[in-house]
Design an enzyme around this catalytic site. Sequence first.
Site, PDB file in Angstrom:
ATOM      1  NE  ARG A 169      -3.555  -1.512  11.734  1.00 41.57           N
ATOM      2  CZ  ARG A 169      -4.658  -0.753  10.702  1.00 41.57           C
ATOM      3  NH1 ARG A 169      -5.818  -1.097  10.806  1.00 41.57           N
ATOM      4  NH2 ARG A 169      -4.126   0.132   9.959  1.00 41.57           N
ATOM      5  CB  SER A 208     -12.247  -4.657   6.750  1.00 42.71           C
ATOM      6  OG  SER A 208     -11.744  -4.429   5.622  1.00 42.71           O
ATOM      7  CD  GLU A 251      -2.461   2.805   3.602  1.00 41.40           C
ATOM      8  OE1 GLU A 251      -1.934   2.548   4.598  1.00 41.40           O
ATOM      9  OE2 GLU A 251      -3.567   2.274   3.501  1.00 41.40           O
ATOM     10  NE  ARG A 308      -4.638   3.501  13.964  1.00 43.62           N
ATOM     11  CZ  ARG A 308      -5.997   3.121  14.360  1.00 43.62           C
ATOM     12  NH1 ARG A 308      -6.335   2.094  14.968  1.00 43.62           N
ATOM     13  NH2 ARG A 308      -6.887   4.176  13.943  1.00 43.62           N
ATOM     14  CG  HIS A 309      -1.654   2.937   8.371  1.00 39.00           C
ATOM     15  ND1 HIS A 309      -2.132   3.906   9.264  1.00 39.00           N
ATOM     16  CD2 HIS A 309      -2.543   2.500   7.563  1.00 39.00           C
ATOM     17  CE1 HIS A 309      -3.477   4.089   9.229  1.00 39.00           C
ATOM     18  NE2 HIS A 309      -3.835   3.337   7.922  1.00 39.00           N
ATOM     19  CD  GLU A 326     -10.466  -1.518   9.362  1.00 42.25           C
ATOM     20  OE1 GLU A 326     -10.515  -0.332   9.162  1.00 42.25           O
ATOM     21  OE2 GLU A 326      -9.670  -2.323   8.415  1.00 42.25           O
ATOM     22  NE  ARG A 342      -3.834  -2.455   1.139  1.00 43.83           N
ATOM     23  CZ  ARG A 342      -4.824  -2.501   1.760  1.00 43.83           C
ATOM     24  NH1 ARG A 342      -5.432  -1.689   2.570  1.00 43.83           N
ATOM     25  NH2 ARG A 342      -5.554  -3.874   1.410  1.00 43.83           N
TER      26      ARG A 342
END
Length: 435
Positions: free
Chosen positions: A409, A361, A217, A223-224, A358, A215
Site C-alpha cells: 500500500r 492501522s 479475502e 488494493r487487496h 489506509e 488473508r
Amino acid sequence: MKPYRSHYSKDVTTEDHGKTITVAGWVEDIRNIGSIAFIILRDKKGTLQVTALKKECLELFEKLINIPRESVIAVNGLCKKSDKARNDYEVIPKEVEVLSISETPLPLGVVDKVESELDTRLDNRFIDLRKQDIQAIFKIRNKVIAAVHEYLRSENFFEVHTPNIIASSSEGGTEVFKLKYFEKSAFLAQSPQLYKQMLMATGLDRVYEIAWYFRAEEHNTRRHLNESTAVDLEMAFINSEEDVMKILEGLVYSMWKRADECNEELDILGKKVVVPTLPFKRVIYDDVIKKLNKKGSEIKWGEDLGSEEEKLLGDIMKKEGHDFYFITKYPIEAKPFYTMPEKDKYSRGFDLECKGVEIASGSQRIHNVELLKKRINACNLNSKDFESYLKAFRYGMPPHGGFGFGIERFLMELLDIKNIRECILFPRDRTRLTP
Ligand code: AMO
C-alpha cells in the site's frame, strides 16, 4: 572464461579504458549493419554496448549476430571510449561465452513499446522484472526497507520473526486460510498480532517484523492482496496510542525521505516524491463522520470506512492541505478484539491514511486479561482458542500498543501505482496462485 563478470555496465570508469574487462548479462538487442554489429547487453545496473567488427573477428561476429534476444552471455574484451555508445564506452569482444540460449518467440517483450496486459506480464513475471521501470519499483522498495531497519533500530526496536503457521486466527473473522497440520488444523497467520503482543510480556519492550499477512479475502480489488507484507511493530510502557502514532509518523517520514533519494529509479519511473512534513494531522472519528455526511455520504456512526468513504475523505483532507492524516478514537465495535476501549463506546484504535487510502492501522491494546477475554467474547470469538495468547497476559504484561503498515500500500501511494499487484514480486490474489 573466469570470472564471468569483472564490471557491471555502469561501473566502468575512465581508468578502465584500454583495459580488458568481462561483462555479462542478457542480450537485449542486436543491430547488424553488415560490417559491424552492436549488441546491447543488459545487467542489473543498466546496459552497455558490445561492438563486433566483421573484418576483425569473423567467427565471433557470426556467433554474436545469431544469438537469440534475451540469451545470457559473458563477453571478455577491450574497453574502449566511444562518444556514440550509451555509457560513453563500448566493449570490443575477444571472447564470448553463451551461458544460456533463450527460446523464441519471447512470451513477453522486454523493450517493446507496446504495453502488455497486466495478466500477461504477471504470467511471465521473470521477464517483466527484466524491464528497468519494473525493476525500479523493487529497487526503491529495497532501499526503503533498509530505511525501516535503520529508523526502527535507532529507536531501539528489536527485529523478530514470528510463526506463520498458527493455531488460532490472529485478527478474528473468517478471512483465514485453513490448513491441515498433521492431526490438527491450523491457520496461516493474518498478521503477527498475537505473537508481537506476547513478546511484550518478555521484557524485549520494542519489537518489529517485516511480516507476511495471509488473508482469505474473497474480493478482488486493486488494493487487496491475499498475501502481502507489512512493517509490524509493538512497543511496551506506552501512555496512550499517541506514543505509537509518533513512531509511525517518524517511520513514514524516514521511508518517504529515503525514497526521495532514489534519484536514478525515480527518473526511470518519471515520478517525483514529496516528503511529508510532521506531525500528521489527527482527526477524530466523530469529525470524520461529520465531514463525510456533510459531503453527502450516508455512512452512519459506528461503521468502518469503505473505499468510497476513504476516497471522499481523501478529497476533503486534500482541500484542507493534508495528504497524510490519522483517524483516531474509532468506535470500539469497528476495531479488533485486542483494541483498548475508551469511555463506553470508543477505542484507542487509529488508522493512518494517505490520500484516501489506509496505509496503516494500530492501537493501544488491552493488557488486562479479564477485559481481553470479555472483548474476545463480545466479538463472537471463543476465548478457548486464544489460551496460549491469554496466558501471556496473566504473569505481568505492561501497557502496550503497535501498528501494521502495509508495504505494498505504501509503494502504491508513494509511486502513484494504480494496482497493488505491481508492488509485490509474485502477487497472490483471488485467482492467481502462479507463478
Ligand atoms: P490491518 O488488518 O488494518 O491491521 O492491516 C494493517 C495494514 O496492512 C495492510 N493490509 C493489506 N494490504 C494489502 N492487501 C491486504 N489484503 C491487506 N490487509 C491489510 C494495510 C493495512 O493498513 N494487526 C493489525 C495491525 C496492528 O494493530 O498492529 C492489522 O493487521 O496497509
